[in-house]
Design a protein around this motif. Structure first.
Motif, PDB file in Angstrom:
ATOM      1  N   HIS A  28       6.622   5.514   3.241  1.00 20.54           N
ATOM      2  CA  HIS A  28       7.408   5.505   4.608  1.00 20.54           C
ATOM      3  C   HIS A  28       8.807   5.101   4.208  1.00 20.54           C
ATOM      4  CE1 HIS A  28       8.775   3.965   8.422  1.00 20.54           C
ATOM      5  NE2 HIS A  28       8.194   4.991   9.068  1.00 20.54           N
TER       6      HIS A  28
ATOM      7  N   ARG B  34       5.598  -4.169   8.040  1.00 20.73           N
ATOM      8  CA  ARG B  34       6.561  -3.567   7.200  1.00 20.73           C
ATOM      9  C   ARG B  34       7.084  -2.196   7.592  1.00 20.73           C
ATOM     10  NH1 ARG B  34       3.861  -6.346   1.737  1.00 20.73           N
ATOM     11  NH2 ARG B  34       5.039  -8.116   1.777  1.00 20.73           N
ATOM     12  N   MET B  35       6.161  -1.316   8.059  1.00 20.84           N
ATOM     13  CA  MET B  35       6.829   0.114   8.297  1.00 20.84           C
ATOM     14  C   MET B  35       7.882  -0.017   9.723  1.00 20.84           C
ATOM     15  SD  MET B  35       3.831   2.886   7.302  1.00 20.84           S
ATOM     16  CE  MET B  35       2.224   1.971   7.915  1.00 20.84           C
TER      17      MET B  35
ATOM     18  N   GLN C 219       3.364   2.330   3.477  1.00 23.34           N
ATOM     19  CA  GLN C 219       4.433   1.738   3.652  1.00 23.34           C
ATOM     20  C   GLN C 219       5.460   2.212   2.613  1.00 23.34           C
ATOM     21  OE1 GLN C 219       4.726  -2.394   2.318  1.00 23.34           O
ATOM     22  NE2 GLN C 219       2.831  -2.726   2.406  1.00 23.34           N
TER      23      GLN C 219
ATOM     24  N   ASP D 272       0.843  -1.267   0.013  1.00 21.14           N
ATOM     25  CA  ASP D 272      -0.162  -0.134   0.013  1.00 21.14           C
ATOM     26  C   ASP D 272       1.034   1.386  -0.041  1.00 21.14           C
ATOM     27  OD1 ASP D 272       0.446  -0.892   2.930  1.00 21.14           O
ATOM     28  OD2 ASP D 272      -0.033   1.132   3.020  1.00 21.14           O
TER      29      ASP D 272
ATOM     30  N   LEU E 139      -0.005  -6.084   7.641  1.00 17.30           N
ATOM     31  CA  LEU E 139       1.178  -6.326   7.162  1.00 17.30           C
ATOM     32  C   LEU E 139       1.873  -4.986   6.690  1.00 17.30           C
ATOM     33  CD1 LEU E 139       3.185  -8.486   5.558  1.00 17.30           C
ATOM     34  CD2 LEU E 139       1.688  -8.486   3.561  1.00 17.30           C
ATOM     35  N   SER E 140       1.036  -4.115   6.342  1.00 14.26           N
ATOM     36  CA  SER E 140       1.608  -3.031   6.273  1.00 14.26           C
ATOM     37  C   SER E 140       1.959  -2.182   7.318  1.00 14.26           C
ATOM     38  CB  SER E 140       0.244  -1.878   5.593  1.00 14.26           C
ATOM     39  OG  SER E 140       0.762  -0.552   5.502  1.00 14.26           O
ATOM     40  N   LEU E 141       1.431  -2.257   8.538  1.00 16.13           N
ATOM     41  CA  LEU E 141       1.990  -1.774   9.652  1.00 16.13           C
ATOM     42  C   LEU E 141       3.320  -2.470  10.022  1.00 16.13           C
ATOM     43  CD1 LEU E 141      -1.002  -1.445  11.897  1.00 16.13           C
ATOM     44  CD2 LEU E 141       0.129   0.438  10.499  1.00 16.13           C
TER      45      LEU E 141
ATOM     46  N   ARG F 110      -5.688  -8.639   7.613  1.00 15.43           N
ATOM     47  CA  ARG F 110      -4.158  -9.163   7.253  1.00 15.43           C
ATOM     48  C   ARG F 110      -3.200  -8.407   6.633  1.00 15.43           C
ATOM     49  NH1 ARG F 110      -0.948 -11.843   3.456  1.00 15.43           N
ATOM     50  NH2 ARG F 110      -2.490 -11.716   1.996  1.00 15.43           N
ATOM     51  N   GLN F 111      -3.782  -7.897   5.584  1.00 18.06           N
ATOM     52  CA  GLN F 111      -3.159  -6.770   4.677  1.00 18.06           C
ATOM     53  C   GLN F 111      -2.644  -5.529   5.318  1.00 18.06           C
ATOM     54  OE1 GLN F 111      -4.134  -6.385   0.596  1.00 18.06           O
ATOM     55  NE2 GLN F 111      -5.334  -8.532   0.491  1.00 18.06           N
ATOM     56  N   ALA F 112      -3.712  -4.980   6.144  1.00 18.17           N
ATOM     57  CA  ALA F 112      -3.605  -3.733   6.825  1.00 18.17           C
ATOM     58  C   ALA F 112      -2.449  -3.805   8.080  1.00 18.17           C
ATOM     59  CB  ALA F 112      -4.580  -3.168   7.602  1.00 18.17           C
TER      60      ALA F 112
END
Ligand SMILES: [Zn+2]
Lengths: 284, 87
Positions: free
Chosen positions: A250, B72-73, A247, A244, B68-70, B64-66
């Protein structure tokens, strides 16, 4: 306020009990984590439209909503892994071209082919329909980058004036020697190695250094990989819908801080480098 | 945060990332461990949130996808920390 959140439908997340307000704060924090140079035009180099065999899906309208939410001007888009009944991606490519026609200034269409299945014809048809580049996925379509069929496809793309975006991550094969062999045969190819070349970064970075038109996209890339290559070799990408824009932005912000990219470098990474590769130097 | 502390977060967040990609149940415990290891840093907030989301609705694809975003950040932040740039 957008109904989208981290690339998902915010209502669906809310119904699953997620703290939507907290998540929205985090998303805004991520968007702000890149200090965008004044007037910088942000262009995403890597998005998929359609429904992938593995279930990931993204419509053109949702992509444009995501771009709006993240302040992104435009995105390169190509099909998900949906080769279709003939195996040549012709229907999926047409859907991407239709999406680009419906969102002319927002979606930059690339076509996707299987080098072994009528690739040249499929590329010519997409070219006539306005496609601006080629996407190849050696893992999904099971071919070697240095195979004859792939070399032919890349050479044909070069003849059409197209850059070629390669999936370059998460496979078992060593990629450095494969791309070295490909580039030796088509040295003028303009190549975008996706995911920062995460599948074999050290070796790919050494190969890329010998060819000025080879760059890495940032989609789902690893920060140590991006922070150690020259910024003029880096193009921003998200890999929607696998990644998305929170990320993705960022990551660029973090890489800029770690590597000390200045405004000129950041402007290039966020869109200028990609537009140059597309033969559109003045546009960004 | 010391380099050892940073590497602990990198390791746990990277393991959690792959678990989320593979839809593996071990993602929940790994996110919780990573969140504790990153407590007091920006990555800690992201991992705490991801951990809570996955615990609340582990089978929802959007969750799951949200998450995953967190995750990865958080990994990006932890990498930046180890590489010497606070974010
Ligand atoms: Zn992709």
């Amino acid at each position: 306020m957008s109904g989208r959140l981290l690339g998902q439908d915010a209502a669906v997340l809310g119904a699953a009990g997620v703290e939507v307000g907290t998540l929205r704060d985090i998303e805004q924090w991520a968007f702000r984590s890149v200090s965008r140079p004044a007037g910088a035009r942000v262009v995403d180099a890597h998005c998929h439209l359609g429904v992938d065999r593995d279930g990931h899906a993204l419509s053109a309208d949702d992509l444009v909503a995501d771009l709006d939410a993240a302040g992104i001007a435009a995105a390169v888009a190509f099909p998900a892994d949906e080769p279709g009944p003939g195996g040549d991606f012709s229907q999926a490519n047409q859907r991407v071209l239709d999406a680009a026609a419906a969102h002319a200034d927002r979606i930059i269409p690339f076509c996707r082919v299987d080098p072994a299945v009528g690739a040249e014809r499929a590329m010519d048809r997409a070219h006539a329909g306005g496609a601006r580049g080629l996407k190849l996925h050696p893992v999904a379509q099971r071919f070697a980058p240095e195979s004859d069929a792939c070399v032919h496809a890349v050479r044909h793309a070069a003849d059409l004036g197209w850059p070629v975006l390669f999936h370059a991550g998460f496979g078992a094969r060593p990629l450095g020697p494969a791309f070295a062999a490909l580039l030796e045969q088509v040295p003028t190819a303009r190549v975008i190695l996706a995911h920062g070349g995460r599948g074999d970064h050290r070796s790919l970075a050494a190969v890329a250094a010998r060819y000025p038109h080879v760059v890495f996209d940032t989609s789902i890339a690893a920060l140590p990989d991006l922070a150690t290559i020259p910024p003029e070799r880096v193009v921003f990408g998200s890999d929607r819908p696998y990644g998305d824009h929170a990320q993705a932005l960022h990551l660029v912000g973090a890489a800029a801080r770690v590597a000390g990219w200045d405004e000129v470098a950041l402007r290039g990474v966020l869109g200028g480098n990609l537009m140059r590769l597309l033969g559109d130097g003045g546009a960004a | 945060m010391s380099t050892a502390d940073g590497l602990r977060v990198v390791t746990l967040a990277a393991q959690a990332e792959m678990a989320l990609v593979r839809r593996d149940q071990v993602a929940g415990p790994l996110l919780a461990q990573a969140a504790r290891a990153a407590d007091g840093t920006p990555a800690g907030r992201l991992l705490r949130e991801a951990s809570a989301m996955v615990r609340g609705a582990p089978e929802r694809e959007a969750v799951r996808q949200a998450a995953l975003s967190l995750c990865r950040m958080a990994l990006q932040d932890a990498h930046a920390q180890v590489l010497g740039a606070a974010s």
